[in-house]
Write a protein that holds these residues in place. Structure first.
Motif: not given
Ligand code: PLZ
Length: 485
Positions: A107, A167-169, A172, A195-198, A268, A273, A301, A303-304, A330
């Motif tokens: 990714i 991590s990206g999340a 952010v 999309y910004h994270g989990r 972004e 995503e 953002d 990240v990608q 990433k």
């Molecule tokens: N911002 C723009 O693309 C992560 C997600 C994979 P992390 N994209 C892949 C998955 O299924 O969890 C992403 C992104 C953008 C933030 C994030 C978050 O980055 O490193 O996964 O936390």
């Protein structure tokens, strides 16, 4: 030459042995230490060709996937049910001996190639030196060097400062925290398809409910979503899409939130995503201008889209946009977990001492990897290489679109390209076709990823060191895949 797997670094290994001493070990006389050197090529390099030797997934992959099901949380997804044993440049070797073309870079992470030589060498050196202190407890040089590199590479001539996290999340979240602290405002404006994270805050920032948000609430407040000019699915006229989108967004901000309450606009520059949605020309500059006029922090953002992926170091450079803050993850770590927030010095310094931090953020091994990745991008000309890939891949995908009406649109920039699949004769999303293409490609040794709010996008994020031959081969497998649906 890029992509040929040539590695000139050597690896020094300390081998502990009970016999054939080269030096006695004073700590333990029965344990002798051997030190010898052998070329890293023997450790990491794989011939850069696709080679299918079993069904994919093969028996060893299937066994491992079964074992995974027993041990690992069922809440994790699985895109590619093939277990990897080794990887180098743009080839993944699976546990059954198949050599698979990597068109996903984990990714968008291994932009510099899988196990890139400078990344590997730096990591080995750093692991042998020390692995952790916690930067806020006791600092070390390579964290500072990564921040210096980010401050230099992120667009804008103003004074910048950076912060490293895992991590990206997390990056952010920190960007939002800092923007709120600096502006003393609370509202955050985000976009459809974002999309910004989990994590809890980043779930709230995401547009899509399934699978990211379903059942995970309550979500953080003060998040406002505005329309995204997604040209392929835009219902208004294409000629005025930028102006019309800006009108809708600013109306929403001014009538529903109040511009003076908005801490940040977070976007972004090319949505990942969400389906590789490229905003129309002029949109990002207009948004940045509006933010400036209202004291709103403009956060990109990346990240990608960052780290040479789109044929620029950062995607915002395409239109000369200078964000107040830019989030990276990433690709920065060349495969190790690292992320960053870079912003105007006065914003980054506005937080009280110890208001930011974390145990592992900017871990020295990840920083060593990042310095290797950044050196690879700059010294091997990977920004230019991403443009070359964009041309080859884009032309190849457009040729497929001319042949297969299931492809509604080809879009992207540089080595961040996608096709959106539809039911021919309409723009109805066709995720079933995506599943078929992915299945065929998997079975034939090409690893690709899906994306999109409607699950109907196939995205391509190859390592930037991929050879033209491998790219052409991947396109020919893709052609066969489309012929089967
Ligand atoms: N911002 C723009 O693309 C992560 C997600 C994979 P992390 N994209 C892949 C998955 O299924 O969890 C992403 C992104 C953008 C933030 C994030 C978050 O980055 O490193 O996964 O936390």
């Amino acid at each position: 030459m890029l992509g040929d797997g040539a590695v000139d670094a050597n690896v020094h290994l300390m081998v502990f042995s009970l016999s054939s001493p080269s030096q006695p070990n004073p700590q333990c006389p029965s344990l002798e230490i051997w030190s010898y050197t052998f070329p890293m090529t023997t450790l990491t390099n794989l011939e850069q060709v696709r080679r299918v030797v079993t069904a994919i997934p093969g028996p060893n992959s299937n066994a491992l996937i079964q074992r995974r099901a027993e041990a690992v949380s069922g809440g994790l997804g699985l895109t590619f049910p093939v277990a990897i044993e080794r990887a180098s440049d743009a080839i993944l070797l699976d546990v059954d001996g198949n050599q698979i073309i990597d068109m996903g870079s984990g990714i968008g992470v291994t932009n510099v190639g899988n196990s890139a030589s400078r990344v590997v060498a730096n990591v080995i050196d750093q692991v042998q030196a020390f692995t952790h202190t916690c930067f806020t407890v006791a600092p070390y040089l390579n964290y500072i060097e990564v921040c210096e590199a980010l401050n230099r590479l992120v667009p804008g001539t103003h004074k910048k400062k950076s912060l490293l996290v895992n991590s990206g999340a997390e990056a952010v979240e920190n960007a939002v925290k800092i923007a709120r602290h600096y502006t003393k405002r609370q509202a955050i404006v985000v976009f459809e398809h974002a999309y910004h994270g989990r994590t809890n805050l980043t779930m709230a920032l995401n547009a899509k409910n399934m699978p990211y948000k379903e059942g995970f609430g309550p979500f953080a407040p003060e998040i406002y979503r505005v329309p995204m000019p997604y040209s392929y699915r835009w219902i208004g006229p294409q000629e005025t899409i930028t102006e019309d989108a800006m009108e809708m967004i600013t109306h929403k901000i001014e009538k529903e939130i109040g511009a003076h309450n908005v801490a940040a606009i977070l976007i972004e520059p090319i949505q990942g995503e969400g389906g590789f949605i490229v905003p129309p020309k002029g949109f990002l500059p207009a948004l940045a201008q509006y933010s400036r006029e209202h004291g709103i922090i403009f956060i990109a953002d990346e990240v990608q889209s960052g780290f040479a992926r789109t044929g620029h170091m950062f995607a915002v450079e395409e239109e000369g946009v200078v964000p107040d803050m830019l989030v990276t993850a990433k690709g920065i770590g060349g495969g190790l977990p690292l992320a960053g927030v870079t912003g105007r010095a006065e914003i980054m310094d506005s937080v009280h001492v110890a208001g930011l931090g974390g145990t592992f953020g900017g871990n020295p091994v990840a920083c060593a990897a990042a310095l290797g990745a950044i050196a690879t991008i700059e010294e091997d000309g990977l920004v230019e290489r991403a443009n070359h890939i964009g041309k080859l891949l884009g032309d190849g995908l457009r040729a497929l679109a001319a042949k297969y009406p299931v492809i509604g649109e080809v879009r992207g920039r540089g080595a961040m390209q996608a096709v959106e699949l539809i039911v021919p004769g309409s723009i109805e999303p066709n995720s079933a076709a995506v599943t078929k293409v992915l299945k065929y490609c998997t079975a034939n040794g090409v690893f690709i990823l899906s994306a999109g709010t409607y699950g109907n996008v196939i995205r391509f994020l190859p390592p930037l060191v991929i050879s033209d031959e491998l790219l052409t081969d991947a396109l020919s497998v893709l052609d066969e895949a489309f012929a089967t649906i």
